[in-house]
Design an enzyme around this catalytic site. Structure first.
Site, short mmCIF file in Angstrom:
data_model
loop_
_atom_site.label_atom_id
_atom_site.label_comp_id
_atom_site.label_asym_id
_atom_site.label_seq_id
_atom_site.Cartn_x
_atom_site.Cartn_y
_atom_site.Cartn_z
N TYR A 141 0.76 -1.23 -0.05
CA TYR A 141 -0.03 -0.13 0.14
C TYR A 141 0.83 1.28 0.11
CZ TYR A 141 -3.84 -3.20 1.90
OH TYR A 141 -4.71 -4.12 1.77
N HIS B 97 0.22 -12.00 1.57
CA HIS B 97 -0.78 -11.18 0.97
C HIS B 97 -1.78 -11.95 -0.10
CE1 HIS B 97 -1.72 -6.66 0.18
NE2 HIS B 97 -2.81 -7.25 -0.05
#
Length: 278
Positions: free
Chosen positions: A50, A108
């Site tokens: 991110y 992830h």
């Protein structure tokens, strides 16, 4: 305000609702997270990819909130699965966050074409043993991926963070996780605005009946299904709206009507397929 806490397989507890910072710009993350913490959020979900861990860390440091009152999640990105890369990745994330440990560290994506997610999972076990994270879990794992990591390591993830919203409920994954004590974290809980969820009769009629917004109804649906959620917004008024979901309930019929929004053929997915994300 009291946000329910869910007990995980390893005995640690996680707030059922938090604040997600997916796509929150790096230069806005500190302000957004600071506002969330002021409003009452104590669970922050970020990820290395991110690009905003540093802003999250600055907001936490400036908040003055005791560390044991906060729950922080970050994630291992796809190109860091091999060798000792997971060890380097968690060290970098902790430095950016300004923390000694995170509460939850996730793989992830499984990146099946690379065939290295079992190694990544084994490394997360070691990271947990070194107390750099309290709990370990996965994100976007399908049933075959889950079965394999458990079979090859003997360690079950405490959560699986998956795309889940009324049009795409991944019932096969949820069923496996439920049977094995793995809690579901629903990302994109409102469908990321990619279809007219709020205009569906099931949601609109429930919102009118309980005198709440459509978004609050869908978030409440998640909570009553037992999902852990962290809706994302950068607007303070929406942050307040999203957390004001603990003083009403949907009826069984209202829940069932929203359940029925999933056509069951996978067409409701709004993001990448885990088999294709490598």
């Amino acid at each position: 305000m009291s946000i329910p806490q869910i007990e995980l397989l390893d005995g640690h507890r996680i707030p059922q609702l938090g604040y997600g910072v997916f796509k929150v710009p790096a230069d806005d993350a500190e302000r957004a997270v600071s506002e969330a913490l002021e409003i009452g959020y104590r669970h922050i979900d970020t990820a290395a990819i991110y690009g905003n861990e540093e802003g999250v860390g600055k907001a936490i440091a400036a908040s003055g909130i005791a560390r044991d009152e906060l729950y922080v999640t970050t994630k291992l990105w796809n190109d860091r699965h091999d060798g000792d890369e997971p060890d380097a990745a968690i060290a970098e994330s902790l430095e950016r966050l300004g923390l000694d440990f995170v509460d939850l560290y996730l793989v992830h994506w499984p990146t099946p074409a690379r065939d290295n997610y079992v190694h990544a999972w084994q490394k997360l076990v070691g990271i947990r043993e070194r107390a750099l994270t309290r709990s370990i879990g996965v994100s976007n794992f399908l049933v075959p991926h889950l079965e394999r990591i458990v079979a090859e390591t003997g360690v079950t993830p405490v959560v699986n963070q998956i795309e889940l919203h009324p049009a795409y409920q991944q019932r096969d994954v949820v069923q496996w996780c439920t049977q094995h004590g793995v809690h579901i974290e629903a990302w994109g809980p409102l469908g990321q605005g990619k279809y007219d969820l709020f205009g569906t009769p099931a949601v609109a009629q429930a919102a009118e009946a309980v005198d709440r917004t459509a978004a609050q109804v869908v978030l409440r649906w998640h909570l009553q299904k037992g999902n852990i959620i962290f809706p994302k917004s950068v607007r303070a008024e929406r942050l307040r709206e999203n957390i004001a979901v603990f003083d009403f309930e949907l009826t069984d019929d209202q829940v069932a009507a929203i359940d029925a929004l999933d056509p069951g053929d996978g067409s409701g997915r709004v993001s990448a397929h885990p088999e294709e994300m490598n």
